[in-house]
Design an enzyme around this catalytic site. Sequence first.
Site, PDB file in Angstrom:
ATOM      1  N   GLY A   1       0.893  -1.036   0.012  1.00  0.00           N
ATOM      2  CA  GLY A   1       0.099   0.053  -0.186  1.00  0.00           C
ATOM      3  C   GLY A   1       1.021   1.363   0.343  1.00  0.00           C
TER       4      GLY A   1
ATOM      5  N   ASN B   1       1.171  -2.429   4.965  1.00  0.00           N
ATOM      6  CA  ASN B   1       0.627  -1.375   5.560  1.00  0.00           C
ATOM      7  C   ASN B   1      -0.870  -1.298   4.696  1.00  0.00           C
ATOM      8  OD1 ASN B   1      -0.275   1.760   5.221  1.00  0.00           O
ATOM      9  ND2 ASN B   1       0.326   1.770   3.957  1.00  0.00           N
TER      10      ASN B   1
ATOM     11  N   TYR C   1     -13.629  -4.082   9.977  1.00  0.00           N
ATOM     12  CA  TYR C   1     -12.181  -3.222   9.968  1.00  0.00           C
ATOM     13  C   TYR C   1     -12.048  -3.449  11.043  1.00  0.00           C
ATOM     14  CZ  TYR C   1      -8.843   0.538   9.093  1.00  0.00           C
ATOM     15  OH  TYR C   1      -8.100   1.823   9.145  1.00  0.00           O
TER      16      TYR C   1
ATOM     17  N   ALA D   1     -10.817  -6.964  11.747  1.00  0.00           N
ATOM     18  CA  ALA D   1      -9.920  -7.744  10.835  1.00  0.00           C
ATOM     19  C   ALA D   1      -8.609  -7.304  11.209  1.00  0.00           C
ATOM     20  CB  ALA D   1     -10.023  -7.292  10.211  1.00  0.00           C
TER      21      ALA D   1
HETATM   22  N1  LIG Z   1      -5.581   7.233   7.362  1.00  0.00           N
HETATM   23  C1  LIG Z   1      -6.037   7.217   8.460  1.00  0.00           C
HETATM   24  O1  LIG Z   1      -6.821   8.075   9.307  1.00  0.00           O
HETATM   25  C2  LIG Z   1      -5.912   6.284   9.143  1.00  0.00           C
HETATM   26  C3  LIG Z   1      -6.013   6.076  10.494  1.00  0.00           C
HETATM   27  C4  LIG Z   1      -5.982   4.001  11.248  1.00  0.00           C
HETATM   28  C5  LIG Z   1      -5.190   2.984  10.681  1.00  0.00           C
HETATM   29  N2  LIG Z   1      -4.847   3.638   8.778  1.00  0.00           N
HETATM   30  C6  LIG Z   1      -3.992   2.763   8.132  1.00  0.00           C
HETATM   31  O2  LIG Z   1      -3.420   3.130   7.579  1.00  0.00           O
HETATM   32  C7  LIG Z   1      -3.029   1.778   6.812  1.00  0.00           C
HETATM   33  C8  LIG Z   1      -2.779   2.582   5.458  1.00  0.00           C
HETATM   34  O3  LIG Z   1      -3.732   4.132   5.628  1.00  0.00           O
HETATM   35  P1  LIG Z   1      -3.748   5.821   4.601  1.00  0.00           P
HETATM   36  O4  LIG Z   1      -5.136   5.964   5.050  1.00  0.00           O
HETATM   37  O5  LIG Z   1      -2.594   5.395   3.935  1.00  0.00           O
HETATM   38  O6  LIG Z   1      -4.788   4.829   2.847  1.00  0.00           O
HETATM   39  P2  LIG Z   1      -4.585   5.322   1.714  1.00  0.00           P
HETATM   40  O7  LIG Z   1      -5.198   6.719   1.305  1.00  0.00           O
HETATM   41  O8  LIG Z   1      -6.666   4.757   1.034  1.00  0.00           O
HETATM   42  O9  LIG Z   1      -3.685   4.082   0.647  1.00  0.00           O
HETATM   43  C9  LIG Z   1      -3.832   2.556   1.315  1.00  0.00           C
HETATM   44  C10 LIG Z   1      -2.883   2.293   0.145  1.00  0.00           C
HETATM   45  O10 LIG Z   1      -3.343   0.711   0.503  1.00  0.00           O
HETATM   46  C11 LIG Z   1      -3.131   0.646  -1.496  1.00  0.00           C
HETATM   47  N3  LIG Z   1      -4.228  -0.265  -1.412  1.00  0.00           N
HETATM   48  C12 LIG Z   1      -5.589  -0.461  -0.898  1.00  0.00           C
HETATM   49  N4  LIG Z   1      -5.943  -1.683  -1.528  1.00  0.00           N
HETATM   50  C13 LIG Z   1      -5.213  -2.440  -1.951  1.00  0.00           C
HETATM   51  C14 LIG Z   1      -5.498  -3.950  -1.970  1.00  0.00           C
HETATM   52  N5  LIG Z   1      -6.196  -4.815  -2.254  1.00  0.00           N
HETATM   53  N6  LIG Z   1      -4.250  -4.399  -3.201  1.00  0.00           N
HETATM   54  C15 LIG Z   1      -3.386  -4.065  -2.742  1.00  0.00           C
HETATM   55  N7  LIG Z   1      -3.056  -2.569  -2.069  1.00  0.00           N
HETATM   56  C16 LIG Z   1      -4.595  -1.926  -1.915  1.00  0.00           C
HETATM   57  C17 LIG Z   1      -4.309   1.505  -2.205  1.00  0.00           C
HETATM   58  O11 LIG Z   1      -3.711   2.057  -3.571  1.00  0.00           O
HETATM   59  P3  LIG Z   1      -4.660   1.284  -4.227  1.00  0.00           P
HETATM   60  O12 LIG Z   1      -5.461   1.859  -4.480  1.00  0.00           O
HETATM   61  O13 LIG Z   1      -4.032   2.062  -6.124  1.00  0.00           O
HETATM   62  O14 LIG Z   1      -4.807  -0.701  -4.472  1.00  0.00           O
HETATM   63  C18 LIG Z   1      -2.709   2.536  -0.883  1.00  0.00           C
HETATM   64  O15 LIG Z   1      -1.410   2.521  -1.871  1.00  0.00           O
HETATM   65  C19 LIG Z   1      -4.563   1.414   6.559  1.00  0.00           C
HETATM   66  O16 LIG Z   1      -3.601  -0.045   6.920  1.00  0.00           O
HETATM   67  C20 LIG Z   1      -4.874   1.744   7.505  1.00  0.00           C
HETATM   68  O17 LIG Z   1      -6.194   0.994   7.775  1.00  0.00           O
HETATM   69  C21 LIG Z   1      -4.934   5.211   8.542  1.00  0.00           C
END
Ligand SMILES: NC(=O)c1ccc[n+]([C@@H]2O[C@H](COP(=O)([O-])OP(=O)(O)OC[C@H]3O[C@@H](n4cnc5c(N)ncnc54)[C@H](OP(=O)(O)O)[C@@H]3O)[C@@H](O)[C@H]2O)c1
Length: 260
Positions: free
Chosen positions: A23, A91, A158, A161
């Site tokens: 990710g 991630n 979520y 998981a």
């Molecule tokens: N942002 C927050 O507030 C927050 C809070 C708590 C936890 N988190 C955790 O932090 C991590 C990153 O989140 P983020 O906020 O940066 O999310 P994001 O902006 O949606 O980025 C997610 C990344 O994962 C990739 N991804 C999603 N589905 C995928 C799949 N099926 N196969 C391969 N790659 C996939 C996306 O690229 P593609 O869509 O192009 O595949 C992207 O690179 C996650 O685990 C999330 O649960 C985030």
Amino acid sequence: MNTFPSKLDLSTEFAGRRALVTGGSRGIGAAVAQRLLDAGARVVLTARSRHADTPAGATFLEGDLGSEAGAKAVGAQALAALGGLDILVNNAGGTRVHLPNSEAISDAEWVDSLNLNFLAAVRVTYAVLGALREATSASIVNVSAGGVLPMGGAVAHYAAAKAALNNFSRSLAKELAPARIRVNIVTPGAVITPGGDAGREVLTKAIGLTKEQLFARLPLGRPGRADEVAEMVAFLVSPRGEWITGHNHYVDGGYAELVG
Ligand SMILES: NC(=O)c1ccc[n+]([C@@H]2O[C@H](COP(=O)([O-])OP(=O)(O)OC[C@H]3O[C@@H](n4cnc5c(N)ncnc54)[C@H](OP(=O)(O)O)[C@@H]3O)[C@@H](O)[C@H]2O)c1
């Protein structure tokens, strides 16, 4: 006695190190990949597609982590590209918000969430574990989520998981400690990213708050930045974190400890 080469100059801290960031095409994963690149690592990042903020210095590997075959292929192709592995950052993750409550989550959505937010990390880890065992100082970080319980049933799949990911990480940390492979969890709070923003848009509307009102409830009064989470990941996988394993490290503006 200071055993670190330099605590002040971190610019070559990851020279010669090989990292896989899942990710890594945007948001927190992109910030982690960029942080490791900036300090000299060779980085493979993986996602289904490139985005505007995908770090250009990394090798991009297209792959879908939502299935067993996809996750295993990502692991194998990353090893082929890097010739080994020192750092794994699981991630990739995210969720759709289901209103009004968990009864709106279909069975297929439960399976999809477990695949992406839990089993992808399990599958990628085992696909590369042999290589990590051969590295001199290997380290895994699994990115979890905090504050999901207060969101209630809308993201129950979520939350479940990520809870599984946390327990898996602790089991693995214990199992791999004798091999000197460290496993840590990093739990972000509300961080500004494309995925985080989209989820909060739906949730705040549903509970009648603006995003600004939500962020004001955080003890430090603002949302986090992806690079602030990346800094914690970089610390944990660096030599500075070499005596740390099995813990869950919150980067959340104080939310979990002081509010949640
Ligand atoms: N942002 C927050 O507030 C927050 C809070 C708590 C936890 N988190 C955790 O932090 C991590 C990153 O989140 P983020 O906020 O940066 O999310 P994001 O902006 O949606 O980025 C997610 C990344 O994962 C990739 N991804 C999603 N589905 C995928 C799949 N099926 N196969 C391969 N790659 C996939 C996306 O690229 P593609 O869509 O192009 O595949 C992207 O690179 C996650 O685990 C999330 O649960 C985030």
